[in-house]
Design a protein around this motif. Sequence first.
Motif, short mmCIF file in Angstrom:
data_model
loop_
_atom_site.label_atom_id
_atom_site.label_comp_id
_atom_site.label_asym_id
_atom_site.label_seq_id
_atom_site.Cartn_x
_atom_site.Cartn_y
_atom_site.Cartn_z
N HIS A 77 -3.43 18.91 -32.23
CA HIS A 77 -2.01 19.46 -32.50
C HIS A 77 -0.87 18.63 -33.30
N GLY A 78 -1.39 17.60 -33.71
CA GLY A 78 -0.45 16.83 -34.50
C GLY A 78 0.31 15.92 -33.83
N ILE A 79 -0.16 15.51 -32.62
CA ILE A 79 0.74 14.77 -31.71
C ILE A 79 0.19 13.32 -31.99
N MET A 80 0.57 12.50 -32.92
CA MET A 80 -0.15 11.42 -33.47
C MET A 80 0.98 10.43 -34.09
N ARG A 81 0.55 9.15 -34.09
CA ARG A 81 1.45 8.26 -35.16
C ARG A 81 0.53 7.78 -36.29
N PHE A 82 1.23 7.40 -37.25
CA PHE A 82 0.45 6.60 -38.24
C PHE A 82 0.68 5.10 -38.43
N GLN A 83 -0.12 4.54 -39.40
CA GLN A 83 0.35 3.19 -39.31
C GLN A 83 1.47 2.77 -39.44
N GLY A 84 2.28 2.06 -38.65
CA GLY A 84 3.46 1.23 -38.77
C GLY A 84 4.59 2.04 -37.78
N GLU A 85 3.99 3.20 -37.20
CA GLU A 85 4.82 4.17 -36.66
C GLU A 85 4.51 3.67 -34.98
N THR A 86 5.38 3.89 -34.13
CA THR A 86 4.96 3.71 -32.74
C THR A 86 5.23 4.87 -31.98
N LEU A 87 4.44 5.18 -31.13
CA LEU A 87 4.58 6.42 -30.06
C LEU A 87 4.18 6.17 -28.79
N ASP A 88 5.26 5.94 -27.95
CA ASP A 88 4.74 5.63 -26.45
C ASP A 88 5.15 6.86 -25.73
N SER A 89 4.29 7.16 -24.72
CA SER A 89 4.55 8.34 -23.64
C SER A 89 3.95 8.25 -22.06
N PHE A 90 4.53 9.07 -21.52
CA PHE A 90 4.33 9.08 -19.86
C PHE A 90 4.23 10.55 -19.67
N ALA A 91 3.29 10.42 -18.46
CA ALA A 91 3.26 12.01 -17.86
C ALA A 91 3.83 12.04 -16.70
N THR A 92 4.46 13.44 -16.54
CA THR A 92 5.28 13.58 -15.08
C THR A 92 4.56 14.13 -14.22
N SER A 93 5.01 13.84 -13.27
CA SER A 93 4.44 14.80 -11.74
C SER A 93 4.44 16.43 -12.04
N ASP A 94 5.37 16.92 -13.10
CA ASP A 94 5.58 18.38 -13.17
C ASP A 94 4.76 18.56 -14.45
N LEU A 95 3.94 17.73 -14.93
CA LEU A 95 2.78 18.14 -16.09
C LEU A 95 3.49 18.25 -17.30
N HIS A 96 4.28 17.57 -17.50
CA HIS A 96 4.85 17.43 -18.87
C HIS A 96 4.60 15.95 -19.53
N ILE A 97 4.68 15.83 -20.73
CA ILE A 97 4.43 14.54 -21.31
C ILE A 97 5.88 14.20 -21.88
N TYR A 98 6.52 12.93 -22.01
CA TYR A 98 7.72 12.58 -22.37
C TYR A 98 7.19 11.27 -23.44
N TYR A 99 7.75 11.57 -24.79
CA TYR A 99 7.31 10.72 -25.94
C TYR A 99 8.72 9.97 -26.20
N LYS A 100 8.56 8.63 -26.76
CA LYS A 100 9.41 8.01 -27.61
C LYS A 100 8.83 7.26 -28.77
N ALA A 101 9.47 7.66 -29.91
CA ALA A 101 8.95 7.38 -31.31
C ALA A 101 10.02 6.69 -32.03
N ASN A 102 9.29 5.89 -33.14
CA ASN A 102 10.47 5.31 -34.19
C ASN A 102 10.31 6.28 -35.42
N PHE A 103 10.00 7.65 -35.10
CA PHE A 103 9.83 8.35 -36.21
C PHE A 103 10.09 9.98 -35.73
N ASP A 104 10.38 11.01 -36.31
CA ASP A 104 10.58 12.27 -35.90
C ASP A 104 9.34 13.03 -35.82
N LEU A 105 8.81 12.95 -34.62
CA LEU A 105 7.65 13.70 -33.93
C LEU A 105 7.90 15.35 -34.05
N GLN A 106 8.89 15.90 -34.06
CA GLN A 106 9.21 17.17 -34.10
C GLN A 106 8.84 17.70 -35.66
#
Length: 171
Positions: free
Chosen positions: A112-141
């Motif tokens: 689904h294209g949810i990935m980072r490329f070299q030099g990019e950062t993409l951190d995430s965590f899963a929630t108890s309500d079954l969502h994933i939250y992301y923090k990145a240094n690029f526009d993932l959207q």
Amino acid sequence: MEKEFCFKTVEGTEYHNKVKDFLSTRERWAIALGKLGEFLGEELTRISQHTDALRIDLDEIKDPANKKLFKKDGTLKQNLKAAKEVQKEFKKIIDECGLTNFEPLGTINFRHGIMRFQGETLDSFATSDLHIYYKANFDLQKRAGDLVEKISLVEYQEKYLEELKKLEARK
């Protein structure tokens, strides 16, 4: 200072449904791990979450007879009758636990294209309500389209703290 972008999965998308399926398998994997440990007579806590081939942490295997069934990388040897029996039992356990169609999160993300490329950062965590939250240094959207929605850094941090509090309350 690098700009930070924050996102969360969008409810109702195919991606979110796959993520929910993945996150809801945690308990089933725990059950499968317990059954496999019982079958081997070992106390197992770590297993690779792949349904086609068993891979375990060899440091957890205490029985010398069981150690002989596995290669150094934790996969089963192919030429031993007993190893084939373990693989057969593993497949049976996977079926019993409803994990036959399990798909790893990395595969889901890649598709689904949810990935980072070299030099990019993409951190995430899963929630108890079954969502994933992301923090990145690029526009993932821009990469993932309507599969994720932009949120503020404050919303990201508040949700993270909320999830930490839920974990603490369970202890």
